[in-house]
Design an enzyme around this catalytic site. Sequence first.
Site, PDB file in Angstrom:
ATOM      1  CB  ALA A  26      -0.934  -0.017   1.205  1.00  0.00           C
ATOM      2  CG  HIS A  27      -1.206   4.993   0.406  1.00  0.00           C
ATOM      3  ND1 HIS A  27      -2.179   5.911   0.132  1.00  0.00           N
ATOM      4  CD2 HIS A  27      -1.605   4.342   1.515  1.00  0.00           C
ATOM      5  CE1 HIS A  27      -3.117   5.823   1.049  1.00  0.00           C
ATOM      6  NE2 HIS A  27      -2.800   4.882   1.887  1.00  0.00           N
ATOM      7  CG  ASN A  28       2.813   7.243   1.878  1.00  0.00           C
ATOM      8  OD1 ASN A  28       1.656   7.460   1.553  1.00  0.00           O
ATOM      9  ND2 ASN A  28       3.817   7.970   1.441  1.00  0.00           N
TER      10      ASN A  28
END
Lengths: 350, 350, 350
Positions: C239-241
């Site tokens: 997922a993001h980050n």
Amino acid sequence: MTAGLTLGDLALRFGCELRGDPDTTVVQVATLAHAHDGCISFLANPRYRHALADTGASAVIVSQEDAEHCPVAALISDDPYVLYARVADALHPAPEFAPGVHATAVVHPHARVADTAHVAAGAVIESGAVISDGAVVGPGCIVMDNAMVGAGSRLVASVTLCEEVRLGARVLIHPGAVIGADGFGLARAPEGWVKVPQVGSVDIGDDVEIGASTTIDRGAIDDTVIEAGCKLDNQIQIAHNVRIGEHTVIAACSGVSGSTTIGKRCMIAGAVGFVGHLAIADDVVVTGQTMVNKSITKAGVYSSALPMDEARQWRRNSARFRQLDDMARRLKKLEKRLEALDRKRTDDEH
Amino acid sequence: MTAGLTLGDLALRFGCELRGDPDTTVVQVATLAHAHDGCISFLANPRYRHALADTGASAVIVSQEDAEHCPVAALISDDPYVLYARVADALHPAPEFAPGVHATAVVHPHARVADTAHVAAGAVIESGAVISDGAVVGPGCIVMDNAMVGAGSRLVASVTLCEEVRLGARVLIHPGAVIGADGFGLARAPEGWVKVPQVGSVDIGDDVEIGASTTIDRGAIDDTVIEAGCKLDNQIQIAHNVRIGEHTVIAACSGVSGSTTIGKRCMIAGAVGFVGHLAIADDVVVTGQTMVNKSITKAGVYSSALPMDEARQWRRNSARFRQLDDMARRLKKLEKRLEALDRKRTDDEH
Amino acid sequence: MTAGLTLGDLALRFGCELRGDPDTTVVQVATLAHAHDGCISFLANPRYRHALADTGASAVIVSQEDAEHCPVAALISDDPYVLYARVADALHPAPEFAPGVHATAVVHPHARVADTAHVAAGAVIESGAVISDGAVVGPGCIVMDNAMVGAGSRLVASVTLCEEVRLGARVLIHPGAVIGADGFGLARAPEGWVKVPQVGSVDIGDDVEIGASTTIDRGAIDDTVIEAGCKLDNQIQIAHNVRIGEHTVIAACSGVSGSTTIGKRCMIAGAVGFVGHLAIADDVVVTGQTMVNKSITKAGVYSSALPMDEARQWRRNSARFRQLDDMARRLKKLEKRLEALDRKRTDDEH
């Protein structure tokens, strides 16, 4: 959709009993609840029995037992769902594809495409690949070097077959599936992970169906093998050197780790995970979200996932799970103390 | 990125209170920790409150409460995260796509592409398909026969829409997603599995977002339905004849089995699995890795996954799990024996 | 396959001891069980030791200890699996790709493709993208605006790199992988979910390998980062980050939720799920299907999945799980009552 078939035709073609007018024509399938004139429906799951009385269908495929309560024409079968599958196929046949290669498809001069095969727009067929009689390579599919698509097989769209992969006859592969990517082979050296070349391939038997975005890795040395008649749902991961026996079905989101072999006619539910190097017997059933962490030597049903609960209860119980070993020891101690008490009491009484 | 907007513009556009110079210009968003001059940041999660004092941002979007401690200009909102989303969209608008069909895209003569639509390189649009006003079909996307892309919708890249699939307006689909592959319908006959034709389709409502490599199968007879405003993350599997209610969100790697219906405004975490034929109420929250094995009739939070532990402890406790029923019986027996002892003792005393 | 190499060459090249004729030529690798003349095999996993005596291989890579029992020529190494990986690479080198851009590839005039790079049929390279020296963009790959493929990297086929994504050198990405799709960022407003623009990107380090259909989302503001030497299997969701430290390996079907950071040299098994915003230390091992629901501050092995059982036993035990808190309370009560009894008895005796 076809122009329709009469119930008499259907009864004759599939060798089943008909109650009702053989000249009635049906043109499409429908659910009991949504059927209207010209539709044929079916009743296989008892949970939908209540919908039989009010169906708008022209005919219903039912068991002998349910036929009594069928308000319209009935096609009767010992296995209504199998008969439904055949009738639905007769009324809604798979699409036909005209032979030929689309102008925008890229076929390497050293590839061989049968005259009766269909290659759609944007497909790429690399050197040494073989597309057999009546096979369909859909739009955006990639068939890499020396891969082989058997007679009558279909890659629906955006399917990738890597180098050397072999498909049998009448294999059906849905969009986004990737067959023959490198297995996950790594050796740990002081400087980091060293890639282990994956020199095996993938061998897919006849009549296999593979779901959307399912991935089947090529073998490390020997091949990964999916035997004839297997049916794999979407988003399944099959690691290198797995072998899956004939007519086994696996539901979506399951994964099989490297070198595990699964027997014939197994039924694996969704989101099941198999660790590597296991041997699973024939006719095994595994329920959803199970972690199969050891080999299975006999047919049966196997599970490991906990049922859902309201989060408040669940938190209480799962917190106790961390005390379970302690609880077991305390229980044992209590039993011993109570036994001692009992013994003492008996001694006192004598 | 835009040329920037003044804080006064932003306060006016979004109707929020500004503390600070309305003429300050911000050109991009940034985290509190990494912001520099010209950046606007936000504080919504209390865990990042410590970063407010030292931020290099020119302005921060904060709650009334946090505004007291904001060392720079503040845009104040009851819901800073929603305001942040709107400000970020103003500063970093979604890309614009020029109308037109790329020379290498393949559009069937019987397809209809709106003049205002954009069709990128390598896309394939088959017979009967419709690409509506302002829609974007990205590179490598496949839109099969009679599929329909609603106005303002975007298929980012390498998306596959199978035959007859219908998308509403402003639907956003990320790369690798496959909408409308055959559901996993099989009938068991003596000679093996018979494919059940999947004659339904998929109906996607307005403003739905679908993540990368998510798969949504077509219905067996009726359609699979994703209602308006739903947001699906990556690698989700939606089986045939599932219906998902408006504004429900599902996180990555979850799967929903066939014919299950999920209510409106539900929040489903990652790697959750739903078995088939369930009905889930509105406003249900399911935590990560839960197996939803029965219908849920009322709003609430539901769970089933065990929390992690060190492997040594975990092995001890999970070994005991296999004795749990036995432990429960022994506990019951102990209670009875102790009761009998107590009774006996009381009797003795009298 | 090469023309073969002599054992003497191999011993010299990899600095290992040879027992046997240095002039023996081997042309391919094989398993101990399936090897024939001209094959070189290896023995690293003790479970295959039984196959050594009867192998048809011309030579086997073994440990010092196993060399005693090797009936044919032996290449001896402290780590036979690492030596095998290197020998296999020498005998089965990765394919070479001729420099140049295929006539059907679409390269935007504002993209830069190195003269030594290979761009295959049907690939699309958008504006501002950079394909570095010796890089390979396989058939059907999409490299979107301003994405960057480092020197010697290979996108096998049907890979999608979204806007701005950056790959280091010698990155290998398998078919169907999607790098840089939008993260799942949503803010809940009264009228429904508001999309939070995902303005970060993805940064992939040198020598990373990414499996088929794996998805790595772009950051919400800052970038998602996969550090050098990481190896990701198939169907993984990042997922993001998220940030993953150097030389960490993750097996198939695992997922990492937003903003979680994983340390260096971790080994994550299959189908593991990480919740968001966690910090995982270096050198952590997580076993299959674990839910990592909290941060891990020290190296070690962590688990949470229950082992499989026959369904009948499993149902009994899992039904008891819902009584676990109640059982714990009853156990405590029993202990107290027994203690009271004991005390009473002691009192009586005095």
